[in-house]
Scaffold this active site. Sequence first.
Site, PDB file in Angstrom:
ATOM      1  N   GLU A 142      -4.998   4.217  16.228  1.00  0.00           N
ATOM      2  CA  GLU A 142      -6.192   4.393  16.440  1.00  0.00           C
ATOM      3  C   GLU A 142      -6.887   3.123  16.870  1.00  0.00           C
ATOM      4  O   GLU A 142      -7.490   3.016  17.500  1.00  0.00           O
ATOM      5  CB  GLU A 142      -7.034   6.094  16.139  1.00  0.00           C
ATOM      6  CG  GLU A 142      -8.399   5.721  16.629  1.00  0.00           C
ATOM      7  CD  GLU A 142      -9.199   6.617  15.866  1.00  0.00           C
ATOM      8  OE1 GLU A 142      -9.195   8.147  15.822  1.00  0.00           O
ATOM      9  OE2 GLU A 142      -9.416   6.681  13.978  1.00  0.00           O
ATOM     10  N   HIS A 162      18.315  12.492   8.254  1.00  0.00           N
ATOM     11  CA  HIS A 162      19.867  13.817   8.801  1.00  0.00           C
ATOM     12  C   HIS A 162      18.265  14.132   9.829  1.00  0.00           C
ATOM     13  O   HIS A 162      18.681  15.136  10.230  1.00  0.00           O
ATOM     14  CB  HIS A 162      19.184  15.115   8.030  1.00  0.00           C
ATOM     15  CG  HIS A 162      19.883  14.163   6.368  1.00  0.00           C
ATOM     16  ND1 HIS A 162      21.161  14.812   6.586  1.00  0.00           N
ATOM     17  CD2 HIS A 162      19.699  13.953   5.545  1.00  0.00           C
ATOM     18  CE1 HIS A 162      22.127  14.221   5.285  1.00  0.00           C
ATOM     19  NE2 HIS A 162      21.478  13.574   4.567  1.00  0.00           N
ATOM     20  N   LYS A 188     -12.860  15.218  23.292  1.00  0.00           N
ATOM     21  CA  LYS A 188     -13.507  16.674  22.146  1.00  0.00           C
ATOM     22  C   LYS A 188     -14.662  16.774  23.032  1.00  0.00           C
ATOM     23  O   LYS A 188     -15.292  18.109  22.777  1.00  0.00           O
ATOM     24  CB  LYS A 188     -14.039  15.855  20.832  1.00  0.00           C
ATOM     25  CG  LYS A 188     -12.912  14.927  20.332  1.00  0.00           C
ATOM     26  CD  LYS A 188     -13.482  14.975  18.962  1.00  0.00           C
ATOM     27  CE  LYS A 188     -14.653  13.498  19.248  1.00  0.00           C
ATOM     28  NZ  LYS A 188     -14.835  12.818  17.289  1.00  0.00           N
TER      29      LYS A 188
END
Length: 558
Positions: free
Chosen positions: A350, A381, A505
């Site tokens: 960001e 894993h 947004k």
Amino acid sequence: MIWDNLQQHADTLRGRHLADLFADDPLRFHSLHRQVGPLLFDFSKQRLTTETLALLAEFADARDLRGWIDRLFAGEKVNGTENRAAMHWALRARAEGHIPEPVAGLFGEVADQLQRMERIVNKLHAGQWRGVTGEVITDVVNIGVGGSDLGPLMVSRALEDYQVSTAQPLNLHFVSSMDGSQLSHLLRMLRPQNTLFIISSKSFTTVDTLYNANTARSWLRDALGRDPAVVDCHFLGVSASDTKMAEWGIHEDNRLRFWEWVGGRFSVWSAIGLPVALSIGMGAFRDFLAGGHFMDTHFRNAAWLDNVPVLMALTGLWNTNLLGISAQAILPYDARLKYLPSYLEQLEMESNGKSVTRDGEPVDYSTSPVIWGEVGPNAQHAFYQLLHQGTQVVTCDFVVPAMRYHETDRAQVTGTLSGQHELALANCLAQSRLLALGEAALPQREQMPFYKRYKGNQPSSTLMLDELTPFGLGALLAAYEHKVFTQAVLWQINPFDQWGVELGKKIALETLSLIHSREDSDDISEQMLATRSAALRDSMDGSTVGLLDFIKQQRRGF
């Protein structure tokens, strides 16, 4: 000229394998590690030499890094697009510290907020904070998103060994998901009479956070009534906007403040860190701040080649811009640091995920790499197959404390737990060694089929704390912050804004109106809204329209 020299130097090193670099210089670790306070930074497994560092230091000078550091700590408006200073470092400064006060009275304002935090923390720890029915608060829910969630969540989890023993144990919970499922799941397990909510939002207008806050308020009112005392007794607010907190209904005594010059991803040092203080107590929280201040002082004063945050930044620049490595994995070998990769994803991407310079010109070079990661044993894993034998080059940060269970604690800790920490250390060192050296790490080379071979030459750094303490964690996080700032200076970008998240947004709110629209209504005002929605819909792309139609089909009849 300096950049040309770096490129030529990179060409000479590009064909060198890390195994060869270690073979040529068995003492490589001694010249390519630094220790400052609780933190050891080992970058000897990076594909560089001391000559590389000298050239990179010249480049830092050419970019006026010293001047930018001075401007940062002088409180100048280094955030140009928002015309603001970036003084998150002042949240952990002390009046008697080593950094001058950039604005008269600033450190006093910070101290005042810390004292307000301390009163709240002490009251809750003493079991003196009561809900509207008179019952003691037992559960605290932090409602926030981004830095208002990731910071306190990560730090409180990392420092869980320092959780205070109080008269009234507090259970901490964190809610950030905008879809409501996270909060809904949590509310089914809590009692309204015993629950306190912290609404954490810099602007106190963040839609994600306010939707969750409004749901929590409705839940309390449905159970406890609509008396204003319900909100007074069960909500705290943390924001840079006192006005917005008041409008929402937060009582004046329940408001904690921070400042516009604190970016959300740099805010855990402020009152946003209230959940951390509730977990570990204000004494340990101040130790956390002291660790950050220690690293601030080091960053501000140390020469480039002894400066850990600067060396972290220069190493990253070398990988991204000279070696063409576009991904970095954060690999903590301690489950308490589970949320560190997510925290650093926000901090780095960001901040430096930018393609425009401070002067508003497009960049013609790479900036932030893709940051990702997982706790080391889980990562082994999941994606270590790609790291060891895949086709992508990924640079890694291994993060681990050297000690966990003290010798003095061994009477209270089983040998099994101590052995488990040693196992984590062994895996951390083994994996970084194998990534760097490949088959050369084996004591005896043997002919293996291709599918079992390890090519190595994957660069990594190790950041080793003496212990995972509040002070040590504070120093580590501040080092990453200053790494980000240094790289922004080198890339000539602004790390303190985030315009890239704003338009999405805004469009989301417009799209929400289409999902809400009722085209079959007889109400005239709703018909007007439907007409407006139709015009908005006509401006949409075909994919979005198709998805909206599917949503409406599924919702029809509900």
